[in-house]
Scaffold this motif. Structure first.
Motif, PDB file in Angstrom:
ATOM      1  N   LYS A   5       0.774  -1.230  -0.073  1.00  0.00           N
ATOM      2  CA  LYS A   5       0.075   0.100  -0.004  1.00  0.00           C
ATOM      3  C   LYS A   5       0.648   1.386  -0.028  1.00  0.00           C
ATOM      4  N   GLU A   6       1.928   1.271   0.673  1.00  0.00           N
ATOM      5  CA  GLU A   6       2.983   2.444   0.633  1.00  0.00           C
ATOM      6  C   GLU A   6       3.548   2.509  -0.896  1.00  0.00           C
ATOM      7  N   VAL A   7       3.996   1.564  -1.368  1.00  0.00           N
ATOM      8  CA  VAL A   7       4.463   1.859  -2.645  1.00  0.00           C
ATOM      9  C   VAL A   7       3.295   2.089  -3.653  1.00  0.00           C
ATOM     10  N   LEU A   8       2.067   1.848  -3.516  1.00  0.00           N
ATOM     11  CA  LEU A   8       1.027   2.234  -4.417  1.00  0.00           C
ATOM     12  C   LEU A   8       0.665   3.758  -4.210  1.00  0.00           C
ATOM     13  N   GLU A   9       0.774   4.173  -3.015  1.00  0.00           N
ATOM     14  CA  GLU A   9       0.644   5.510  -2.586  1.00  0.00           C
ATOM     15  C   GLU A   9       1.576   6.626  -3.331  1.00  0.00           C
ATOM     16  N   LYS A  10       2.830   5.961  -3.452  1.00  0.00           N
ATOM     17  CA  LYS A  10       3.921   6.876  -3.964  1.00  0.00           C
ATOM     18  C   LYS A  10       3.920   6.696  -5.823  1.00  0.00           C
ATOM     19  N   VAL A  11       3.621   5.543  -6.155  1.00  0.00           N
ATOM     20  CA  VAL A  11       3.464   5.313  -7.667  1.00  0.00           C
ATOM     21  C   VAL A  11       2.197   5.843  -8.294  1.00  0.00           C
ATOM     22  N   LEU A  12       1.196   5.805  -7.657  1.00  0.00           N
ATOM     23  CA  LEU A  12      -0.160   6.415  -8.385  1.00  0.00           C
ATOM     24  C   LEU A  12      -0.040   7.640  -8.907  1.00  0.00           C
ATOM     25  N   PRO A  13       0.635   8.753  -8.220  1.00  0.00           N
ATOM     26  CA  PRO A  13       0.806  10.021  -8.767  1.00  0.00           C
ATOM     27  C   PRO A  13       1.572  10.195  -9.894  1.00  0.00           C
ATOM     28  N   HIS A  14       2.301   9.350 -10.059  1.00  0.00           N
ATOM     29  CA  HIS A  14       3.310   9.217 -11.272  1.00  0.00           C
ATOM     30  C   HIS A  14       2.635   9.393 -12.805  1.00  0.00           C
ATOM     31  N   GLU A  15       2.768  10.183 -13.516  1.00  0.00           N
ATOM     32  CA  GLU A  15       2.059   9.939 -14.735  1.00  0.00           C
ATOM     33  C   GLU A  15       2.804   9.570 -15.975  1.00  0.00           C
ATOM     34  N   ASN A  16       4.480   9.246 -15.791  1.00  0.00           N
ATOM     35  CA  ASN A  16       5.275   8.636 -16.674  1.00  0.00           C
ATOM     36  C   ASN A  16       5.406   7.359 -16.350  1.00  0.00           C
ATOM     37  N   PRO A  17       5.034   6.199 -16.916  1.00  0.00           N
ATOM     38  CA  PRO A  17       5.442   4.776 -16.800  1.00  0.00           C
ATOM     39  C   PRO A  17       6.836   4.606 -16.705  1.00  0.00           C
ATOM     40  N   ALA A  18       7.774   5.319 -17.433  1.00  0.00           N
ATOM     41  CA  ALA A  18       9.155   5.196 -17.112  1.00  0.00           C
ATOM     42  C   ALA A  18       9.670   5.482 -15.525  1.00  0.00           C
ATOM     43  N   LYS A  19       9.249   6.477 -15.030  1.00  0.00           N
ATOM     44  CA  LYS A  19       9.365   6.895 -13.889  1.00  0.00           C
ATOM     45  C   LYS A  19       8.808   5.876 -12.777  1.00  0.00           C
ATOM     46  N   THR A  20       7.682   5.625 -12.918  1.00  0.00           N
ATOM     47  CA  THR A  20       6.923   4.395 -12.194  1.00  0.00           C
ATOM     48  C   THR A  20       8.070   2.979 -12.167  1.00  0.00           C
ATOM     49  N   ARG A  21       8.497   2.704 -13.478  1.00  0.00           N
ATOM     50  CA  ARG A  21       9.164   1.548 -13.558  1.00  0.00           C
ATOM     51  C   ARG A  21      10.524   1.631 -12.744  1.00  0.00           C
ATOM     52  N   PHE A  22      11.211   3.023 -13.029  1.00  0.00           N
ATOM     53  CA  PHE A  22      12.516   3.131 -12.040  1.00  0.00           C
ATOM     54  C   PHE A  22      12.283   3.068 -10.882  1.00  0.00           C
ATOM     55  N   TYR A  23      11.191   3.765 -10.203  1.00  0.00           N
ATOM     56  CA  TYR A  23      10.888   3.566  -8.746  1.00  0.00           C
ATOM     57  C   TYR A  23      10.874   2.360  -8.330  1.00  0.00           C
ATOM     58  N   LEU A  24      10.049   1.630  -8.955  1.00  0.00           N
ATOM     59  CA  LEU A  24       9.767  -0.146  -8.945  1.00  0.00           C
ATOM     60  C   LEU A  24      11.180  -0.686  -8.624  1.00  0.00           C
ATOM     61  N   GLU A  25      11.735  -0.355  -9.614  1.00  0.00           N
ATOM     62  CA  GLU A  25      13.311  -1.267 -10.010  1.00  0.00           C
ATOM     63  C   GLU A  25      14.208  -1.018  -8.859  1.00  0.00           C
TER      64      GLU A  25
END
Length: 67
Positions: A31-51
């Protein structure tokens, strides 16, 4: 998991790795990760964060080729 999905579709080859990852994180962490990535509009930024999170958790081998 935090988004409420209870079914996934994937190759049977990757299934054991995905099950291991799911069992390695708590719902609170998800849930903490979801809260941080939901605002990302750029899929590449989300992927980088998750990596980065996977690397920090010692699960980087899951995203590196040949591991």
């Amino acid at each position: 998991i935090a988004m409420g999905f209870d079914a996934l579709s994937m190759s049977s080859v990757i299934l054991p790795r995905i099950k291991w990852v799911i069992r390695s994180i708590s719902m609170k962490q998800a849930k903490e990760v979801l809260e941080k990535v939901l605002p990302h509009e750029n899929p590449a930024k989300t992927r980088f964060y998750l990596e980065q999170l996977l690397e920090e958790a010692g699960l980087g081998g899951l995203i590196r080729a040949g591991k």
